[in-house]
Design an enzyme around this catalytic site. Structure first.
Site, PDB file in Angstrom:
ATOM      1  N   ASP A 160       0.818  -1.203   0.000  1.00 60.02           N
ATOM      2  CA  ASP A 160       0.000   0.000   0.000  1.00 60.02           C
ATOM      3  C   ASP A 160       0.864   1.271   0.000  1.00 60.02           C
ATOM      4  OD1 ASP A 160      -2.364   1.436   0.270  1.00 60.02           O
ATOM      5  OD2 ASP A 160      -2.471   1.211   2.453  1.00 60.02           O
ATOM      6  N   GLU A 410       1.543 -10.014   5.766  1.00 60.69           N
ATOM      7  CA  GLU A 410       0.469 -10.489   4.906  1.00 60.69           C
ATOM      8  C   GLU A 410       0.942 -11.323   3.722  1.00 60.69           C
ATOM      9  OE1 GLU A 410      -2.333  -7.344   4.014  1.00 60.69           O
ATOM     10  OE2 GLU A 410      -3.076  -7.397   6.075  1.00 60.69           O
ATOM     11  N   TYR A 465      -9.799  -6.289   9.329  1.00 59.34           N
ATOM     12  CA  TYR A 465     -10.512  -5.024   9.088  1.00 59.34           C
ATOM     13  C   TYR A 465     -12.023  -5.244   9.069  1.00 59.34           C
ATOM     14  CZ  TYR A 465      -5.976  -2.955   8.206  1.00 59.34           C
ATOM     15  OH  TYR A 465      -4.688  -2.498   8.352  1.00 59.34           O
ATOM     16  N   GLU A 501      -2.875  -5.479  13.058  1.00 56.42           N
ATOM     17  CA  GLU A 501      -3.476  -4.353  12.321  1.00 56.42           C
ATOM     18  C   GLU A 501      -4.981  -4.387  12.500  1.00 56.42           C
ATOM     19  OE1 GLU A 501      -2.553  -3.871   8.141  1.00 56.42           O
ATOM     20  OE2 GLU A 501      -0.423  -4.247   8.487  1.00 56.42           O
ATOM     21  N   LYS A 565      -5.836   5.958   7.598  1.00 57.34           N
ATOM     22  CA  LYS A 565      -6.154   5.214   8.825  1.00 57.34           C
ATOM     23  C   LYS A 565      -5.359   5.726  10.021  1.00 57.34           C
ATOM     24  CE  LYS A 565      -7.745   1.078   6.482  1.00 57.34           C
ATOM     25  NZ  LYS A 565      -7.183   1.337   5.143  1.00 57.34           N
TER      26      LYS A 565
HETATM   27  C1  BDP Z   1      -3.105  -4.156   5.225  1.00 57.46           C
HETATM   28  C2  BDP Z   1      -1.638  -3.900   4.968  1.00 57.46           C
HETATM   29  C3  BDP Z   1      -1.242  -2.432   5.173  1.00 57.46           C
HETATM   30  C4  BDP Z   1      -2.266  -1.526   4.521  1.00 57.46           C
HETATM   31  C5  BDP Z   1      -3.606  -1.782   5.200  1.00 57.46           C
HETATM   32  C6  BDP Z   1      -4.726  -0.873   4.672  1.00 57.46           C
HETATM   33  O1  BDP Z   1      -0.842  -4.726   5.771  1.00 57.46           O
HETATM   34  O2  BDP Z   1       0.044  -2.219   4.655  1.00 57.46           O
HETATM   35  O3  BDP Z   1      -1.901  -0.193   4.574  1.00 57.46           O
HETATM   36  O4  BDP Z   1      -3.978  -3.110   4.929  1.00 57.46           O
HETATM   37  O5  BDP Z   1      -5.374  -1.267   3.717  1.00 57.46           O
HETATM   38  O6  BDP Z   1      -3.560  -5.144   4.381  1.00 57.46           O
HETATM   39  O7  BDP Z   1      -4.909   0.196   5.214  1.00 57.46           O
END
Ligand code: BDP
Length: 617
Positions: A160, A410, A465, A501, A565
């Site tokens: 990303d 990931e 998420y 995360e 984020k």
């Molecule tokens: C995760 C990744 C991270 C991204 C995040 C996102 O590990 O690097 O920035 O999602 O989508 O999958 O904010």
């Protein structure tokens, strides 16, 4: 690998400042052979991408050139003269006048060249550094380069964050004696009130080695002779999260009574252990609170900046955070030293982000090709990954703040070939450092049912998420699925689990009384929902919010000038969620919230697939 430091026997010159700068020009095939023809200058340390208005520079794929003149101090006759680049992202070529003296692949670890035979004390030389930003299927992180219809080369990648490049960390010239210390390894333990410090010293020549441990006031507390040995520190003061205490190990090479080389390595006495479902630091359960971070600021990109370093740590403390992950690459050594001195705990990650073609398949997680295969990520990729691991551990092994290695972010750990790819890397990491636990951050598509590598590791780190990418705006459903998911991992593997995360994009100033994604209130409710679930799970050992601050990304329709984020904006202003975290974390004070097991979902919730992910491998 030793960080260059001035000592009794070593001198250090910092080469940061404005260097001449140009992107590669086909008409100048050997730019290092003369003065770089350019009117541009670039600051070191800084990524170069955001410095200039010319899109050709920002979008350039390939080599760029930095150049300056350097004078070798005249007092260095008889010494070895070493050039040290803290990083060249992602590949560096170093020329002293017309001679290539070093080439290094890997954008976030240091490398050196002994240039004694190419320079003269008192005289100047022309230092030219080429840096390439190219990412391919055999680099870490990986990427691919394509050519547009009108002939422009374009870089794509599977992560990303924006692919910042250049000389984002310091460059040094230093001297060391002909007979010198080349490496030091320190491993600490505790027996009762006594600190047990195992050390080992590598040197260029065989000669007497003397080591002395000094406490924080400079008083000698233990001493020994020999290149390997153990020091005992009576009534030791431990390095503790939130209460750092550092000793110095003064290592000397002796010829009779003459000190021929001297190097001082700070260290902290502490232990780390995974026992059952607990993560113990100094024998006490530790609960991680904090963030995944990035090295990312406006204009300088990934350029190291001590003002941001100090300010970010102030904000960590303000928020009650006790730790962070170096997502998704090793950070500058200054950051780890600062963490050592400030009692902040670090999960140290390699640059292996994006080993996952599934992400190209969107929420189905089914990529166009298998991730691990001879045509995609293969033995060559794995060899590059192994080299990244070696260099990370060689650089950071003596930092007390570093309590765990994260081998990848990931990866496609749910796909065929993942085990064959990762098992040798896990084995290598354990050989290189038998003392620290290992983890990797598991992607949403990797579930406790299909993940093929989790049993190889010590701690389960899960990126999820729910309520953002899936069940967007529906926190009630998100809560059920998150809980089922986490409980599934705990039951399947019986290991400590942490959230590496979780986060929601948020535009500061956007407000709503409803569960409205992008609003400040939604980020708060999203975090609250996650925390309710975490607090119901006994084996839960920590929470790292994604992300500490907003950061720049590649272009994409779900990014608005980057990833939002952040709990802080890119210029480090708190969003409302910062106050939510502060209230929770300062209350926890480093210990685990008491588990409330009352809301255990039924078996069915645990195994029901997420509708949006159905079909994922
Ligand atoms: C995760 C990744 C991270 C991204 C995040 C996102 O590990 O690097 O920035 O999602 O989508 O999958 O904010």
């Amino acid at each position: 690998m030793l960080k260059p430091r001035p000592t009794l026997t070593r001198e250090l010159v910092n080469l940061d400042g404005l260097w001449r700068f140009a992107i590669e020009d086909a008409n100048v095939p050997r730019p290092w052979t003369g003065a770089l023809e350019t009117r541009l200058e670039a600051p070191v340390p800084s990524s170069y991408n955001d410095l200039y208005t010319d899109p050709e520079i920002r979008n350039h794929v390939g080599w760029v050139w930095y150049q300056r003149t350097v004078r070798v101090p005249r007092g260095w006759a008889g010494e070895r003269v070493i050039l040290r680049l803290d990083a060249a992202t992602h590949e560096g070529k170093v020329y002293v006048d017309d001679v290539l003296v070093a080439r290094h692949v890997g954008g976030y670890t240091p490398f050196e060249a002994d240039i004694t035979d190419h320079v003269s004390p008192g005289a100047e030389f022309r230092l030219t550094v080429g840096v390439s930003n190219e990412l391919t299927s055999t680099t870490i992180p990986p990427g691919s380069i394509s050519v547009t219809q009108d002939g422009r080369r374009q870089q794509t990648y599977l992560h990303d964050f924006y692919n910042y490049a250049g000389l984002a960390r310091s460059v040094w010239l230093y001297s060391k004696p002909e007979r010198h210390i080349s490496d030091i390894t320190i491993v600490t333990g505790v027996i009762g009130q006594t600190g047990v410090v195992d050390y080992s010293v590598a040197a260029s020549h065989e000669t007497t080695v003397r080591v002395r441990a000094l406490d924080a006031t400079g008083c000698e507390v233990a001493t020994a002779e020999g290149s390997n040995g153990t020091l005992s520190i009576e009534a030791v003061t431990l390095w503790q999260p939130g209460a750092a205490y550092l000793y110095d190990l003064v290592v000397e090479l002796l010829d009779g009574e003459e000190v021929i080389d001297s190097y001082t390595e700070p260290f902290g006495v502490r232990t780390v252990e995974v026992r059952g479902t607990q993560f113990l630091i100094n024998g006490k359960p530790f609960y991680f609170t904090g963030f995944g971070k990035h090295e990312d600021t406006a204009v300088r990109g990934k350029g190291h900046d001590n003002a941001y370093l100090v300010h970010d740590f102030q904000l960590l403390e303000w928020a009650g955070a006790n730790s962070f992950r170096t997502s998704h690459y090793p950070y500058a050594e200054e950051v780890l030293e600062f963490a050592d001195r400030n009692g902040i705990v670090v999960v140290d990650e390699t640059a292996a982000v994006g080993l996952n073609l599934g992400v190209q398949g969107g929420l189905t997680g089914i990529g166009p090709k298998p991730t691990f295969s001879p045509e995609t990520f293969n033995h060559e990729t794995q060899a590059a990954h192994a080299q990244h691991l070696r260099e990370l551990i060689a650089r950071d092994k003596n930092h007390p703040s570093v309590v765990m290695w994260s081998i990848a972010n990931e990866p496609a750990s749910n796909e065929e070939g993942a085990r064959e790819y990762f098992e040798p890397l896990v084995q290598l990491a354990r050989e290189l450092d038998p003392t620290r636990p290992l983890t990797y951050a598991a992607v949403m598509f990797a579930t406790f049912q299909n993940d093929k590598i989790a049993d190889l590791f010590d701690v389960l780190s899960i990126n999820r998420y729910y309520g953002w990418y899936v069940f967007t705006g529906d926190l009630a459903t998100a809560e059920q699925y998150l809980e089922g998911d986490l409980r599934g991992w705990v039951q399947a593997f019986g290991k400590p689990i942490m959230m590496s995360e979780y986060g929601a994009d948020t535009m500061p100033g956007q407000h709503s009384v409803w569960d409205m994604p992008w609003s400040e209130e939604y980020q708060q409710s999203y975090l609250d929902m996650n925390h309710r679930v975490f607090d119901r799970i006994e084996a839960f050992i920590g929470e790292h919010v994604w992300n500490f601050a907003d950061f720049q990304t590649s272009n994409g329709i779900h990014r608005v000038d980057g990833n939002r984020k952040g709990v802080f904006t890119r210029d480090r202003k708190p969003k409302s969620a910062a106050h939510t975290l502060r209230a929770r974390w300062t209350g926890l004070n480093g210990s685990k919230p008491s588990a409330n097991e009352t809301a255990i979902p039924d078996e069915e919730t645990k195994t029901r697939p997420v509708p949006a992910l159905e079909g994922a491998k």
